[in-house]
Design a protein around this motif. Structure first.
Motif, short mmCIF file in Angstrom:
data_model
loop_
_atom_site.label_atom_id
_atom_site.label_comp_id
_atom_site.label_asym_id
_atom_site.label_seq_id
_atom_site.Cartn_x
_atom_site.Cartn_y
_atom_site.Cartn_z
N GLU A 277 0.78 -1.30 0.19
CA GLU A 277 0.16 -0.18 -0.15
C GLU A 277 0.80 1.26 0.19
OE1 GLU A 277 -3.68 0.35 2.31
OE2 GLU A 277 -2.41 1.62 3.54
N CYS A 278 0.38 2.12 -0.76
CA CYS A 278 1.30 3.46 -0.89
C CYS A 278 0.99 4.27 0.24
CB CYS A 278 0.77 4.27 -2.09
SG CYS A 278 1.63 5.88 -2.34
N ARG B 116 -3.26 0.25 -3.66
CA ARG B 116 -2.92 -1.04 -3.28
C ARG B 116 -2.50 -1.79 -4.65
NH1 ARG B 116 -6.79 -2.92 1.59
NH2 ARG B 116 -6.05 -1.25 3.23
N ILE B 117 -1.46 -2.68 -4.32
CA ILE B 117 -0.96 -3.44 -5.64
C ILE B 117 -0.54 -5.01 -4.95
CG2 ILE B 117 -0.25 -1.82 -7.16
CD1 ILE B 117 2.63 -2.08 -6.19
N ARG C 267 10.13 -0.65 -4.22
CA ARG C 267 8.96 -0.13 -3.30
C ARG C 267 8.53 1.11 -3.43
NH1 ARG C 267 10.19 -0.25 2.42
NH2 ARG C 267 12.22 0.04 1.94
N LYS C 268 8.46 1.38 -4.88
CA LYS C 268 7.83 2.89 -5.02
C LYS C 268 6.45 2.78 -5.84
CE LYS C 268 11.44 5.40 -4.28
NZ LYS C 268 11.44 5.95 -3.05
N CYS C 269 5.55 3.62 -5.27
CA CYS C 269 4.24 3.53 -6.02
C CYS C 269 4.20 3.92 -7.49
CB CYS C 269 3.12 4.40 -5.17
SG CYS C 269 1.69 4.49 -6.01
N PRO C 270 3.53 2.99 -8.25
CA PRO C 270 3.59 3.02 -9.65
C PRO C 270 2.75 4.58 -9.85
CG PRO C 270 2.31 1.38 -9.10
CD PRO C 270 2.94 1.69 -7.78
N LYS C 271 1.85 4.91 -9.08
CA LYS C 271 1.03 6.22 -9.39
C LYS C 271 1.75 7.35 -9.04
CE LYS C 271 -3.49 4.48 -10.05
NZ LYS C 271 -5.15 4.84 -9.53
N ASN D 289 5.50 7.62 -4.44
CA ASN D 289 5.93 7.37 -2.84
C ASN D 289 6.20 5.98 -2.44
OD1 ASN D 289 5.74 10.11 -0.91
ND2 ASN D 289 4.40 10.43 -2.62
N GLU D 290 6.59 6.06 -1.13
CA GLU D 290 6.74 4.73 -0.57
C GLU D 290 5.87 3.65 -0.51
OE1 GLU D 290 9.39 2.67 3.01
OE2 GLU D 290 8.97 4.85 3.06
N LEU D 291 6.20 2.29 -0.86
CA LEU D 291 5.09 1.42 -0.48
C LEU D 291 5.37 0.67 0.65
CD1 LEU D 291 4.75 -0.25 -3.99
CD2 LEU D 291 2.98 1.06 -2.91
N ILE D 292 4.48 0.32 1.60
CA ILE D 292 4.81 -0.35 2.66
C ILE D 292 3.75 -1.64 2.62
CG2 ILE D 292 5.36 1.55 4.12
CD1 ILE D 292 2.51 1.43 5.53
N PHE D 293 4.18 -2.97 3.40
CA PHE D 293 3.47 -3.95 3.12
C PHE D 293 2.09 -3.76 4.02
CE2 PHE D 293 2.86 -8.39 4.50
CZ PHE D 293 2.67 -9.03 3.09
N HIS D 294 1.16 -4.05 3.47
CA HIS D 294 -0.30 -4.04 4.20
C HIS D 294 -0.51 -5.07 5.09
CE1 HIS D 294 -4.22 -2.62 5.05
NE2 HIS D 294 -4.71 -3.73 4.59
#
Ligand SMILES: [Zn+2]
Length: 208
Positions: free
Chosen positions: A10-11, A17-18, A28-32, A35-40
């Motif tokens: 999740e961004c 969410r991906i 771990r970069k949001c494709p949109k 920003n950083e992605l973290i594990f949800h």
């Protein structure tokens, strides 16, 4: 082992969410929004439903961002036996009290808990040569797990911390370099090795 595996990133910014099959999980970069992605981590109603019969920290495999259990290197980390301390209980005014001594982990430090996960993740990413820098405990722990996993690695440490490495044995697949200079310069050396494509440095995944 009951698998109720969460597979979602999740961004932190746009909350996009991906799935974990996201191609660039390493960055771990949001494709949109980049920003950083973290594990949800999902909300857990019952621990019994989520824990596995794997040892140590891997009891919580279903909550960790690792998706191939065959890559786990479990050496007993997180299975340290609790020790009752009657004296401390008395001092704190409680009836009974147990301590969980992390020195009983494979390399004598709580760093083994993260090393077990990180090296398993590296195996999942098919990384075969790694480098890291630390003053002692982290690199010694990562080195230990990487060797068990058959991953070649290089550890850099400040010369003034050499005493922490006095018991480390030399190994062709796990080189040790003592650097006589500021810790920041060691970081630069490790990053340059990564940029040169020689090794993968874990520093950015490590979070600092
Ligand atoms: Zn985003």
């Amino acid at each position: 082992m009951s698998i109720q595996k969460n597979r979602c990133w999740e961004c932190i910014n746009c909350l996009y969410r991906i799935d974990s099959t996201y191609d660039d999980e390493w960055s771990r970069k949001c494709p949109k929004c980049k920003n950083e992605l973290i594990f949800h981590v999902p909300q857990v109603d019952s621990w019994k439903a989520i824990v596995t019969d794997l040892p140590g920290i891997w009891r919580y495999y279903n909550l960790l961002p690792l998706f191939s259990p065959q890559h786990i290197i479990a050496l007993g980390e997180g299975s340290t036996p609790p020790v009752e301390s009657k004296r401390l209980a008395q001092l704190l005014g409680v009836r009974r009290l147990w301590l969980l001594p992390q020195s009983a982990n494979p390399t004598g430090t709580f760093k083994d808990l993260e090393a077990s996960f990180i090296i398993a993740k590296c195996r999942e990413w098919h990384l075969t040569r790694l480098c890291w820098h630390s003053t002692g405990n982290t690199a010694r722990s990562y080195r230990h797990y990487a060797l068990k996993a058959g991953i070649q690695n290089v550890s850099f440490y400040p010369l003034n911390c050499a005493y922490k490495w006095s018991g480390a044995s030399h190994h062709d697949d796990a080189l040790l370099f003592a650097y006589d200079g500021p810790f920041q310069q060691i970081s630069t050396i490790a990053k340059n090795l990564r940029r040169g494509g020689v090794l993968s440095t874990l520093r950015h995944w490590h979070g600092n």
